[in-house]
Design an enzyme around this catalytic site. Sequence first.
Site, mmCIF file in Angstrom:
data_model
loop_
_atom_site.group_PDB
_atom_site.id
_atom_site.type_symbol
_atom_site.label_atom_id
_atom_site.label_comp_id
_atom_site.label_asym_id
_atom_site.label_seq_id
_atom_site.Cartn_x
_atom_site.Cartn_y
_atom_site.Cartn_z
ATOM 1 N N LYS A 53 0.712 -1.158 -0.114
ATOM 2 C CA LYS A 53 0.102 0.028 0.014
ATOM 3 C C LYS A 53 0.918 1.279 -0.057
ATOM 4 O O LYS A 53 0.532 2.288 -0.498
ATOM 5 C CB LYS A 53 -0.916 0.089 1.201
ATOM 6 N N GLN A 97 -5.170 -2.319 9.601
ATOM 7 C CA GLN A 97 -4.985 -3.621 8.880
ATOM 8 C C GLN A 97 -5.579 -4.665 9.900
ATOM 9 O O GLN A 97 -5.274 -4.939 10.935
ATOM 10 C CB GLN A 97 -3.528 -3.828 8.735
ATOM 11 N N ASP A 120 -11.623 2.077 4.065
ATOM 12 C CA ASP A 120 -11.552 0.504 3.911
ATOM 13 C C ASP A 120 -13.193 0.228 3.715
ATOM 14 O O ASP A 120 -13.544 -0.748 3.142
ATOM 15 C CB ASP A 120 -10.873 -0.130 5.054
#
Length: 294
Positions: A53, A97, A120
């Site tokens: 990322k 994450q 997200d």
Amino acid sequence: MTKIIDGKLISGLIRDEIAVEVRKMMNKDLKVPHLAAVLVGDDPASHTYVGNKEKACQEVGFMSSIYKYPVNLSEAALLEIIDFLNNDPEIDGFIVQLPLPGHISVEKVLERIDPRKDVDGFHPINIGRMVQNMPCYLPATPFGIMQLIDRYEIETEGKHCVVLGRSQIVGTPVSLLMSRKHKPGNATVTICHSKTPNIKDICLTADILIVAMGQAGFVTADMVKDGAVVIDVGTNRIEAPEKKSGYRLVGDVLYEEVAPKCSFITPVPGGVGPMTIVSLLMNTLKAAKNEIYG
Ligand code: GUN
């Protein structure tokens, strides 16, 4: 003839489009988009994802920050870090994450993220807005799948789409996106999961088969109708001592035998995978431009 859906190619095109946008922002003396990632513990796959990322951010000209913490970080401390990021005007969007260590409640953590920075798309508010067809951040993998279907001009209206897997991150949201009154969408969707009997018979009726169950090589040629579109979301690590990394990635579909039957198929690697990160970049750009919440 089977057409291979090239996620690497499409993600590269979208990345170029994003980079152009970033350059325009810079020319106007606007702040460039800034994505942050919070990583707790030392799960190797998570470290790889977060590293990828960061690299993707650099490639399009975004700012990026990684906040790394040891596995014993307390839930309270993580919630404080989230509050800090929620309130930092420098950060446009951030992700925590997953998976998190067992002593931390994923629900509490996801709910604490400001929906405006939830790139997200995991916050219940963004999920609710998705269900209502309102502007929202779409979760990265389903968003990436829809982009592939759109850019390859695959017809979905009136088709039977079978989704294998009902995860919060992929199966459930992609089922919704495929069935909603939208293009791409308007499909008739069947979700199969671990308690579904006769999965094979159901798969054989699929015009579009989306496989997201995390079982290497689950879908075999005898489960796929001639001319079907197969989207393989599996990213299973298989030991491969000859590789520098020690592993190779395989999908949930037995590609070699399934591909010849398909009209379209995504390979692993190089199909859905590269789209996930670029979707996150698209969401971060939207966050920086206040496109969802104005
Ligand atoms: N772990 C696996 N996929 C994802 C994702 O899309 N977002 C986050 N935050 N964690 C993940």
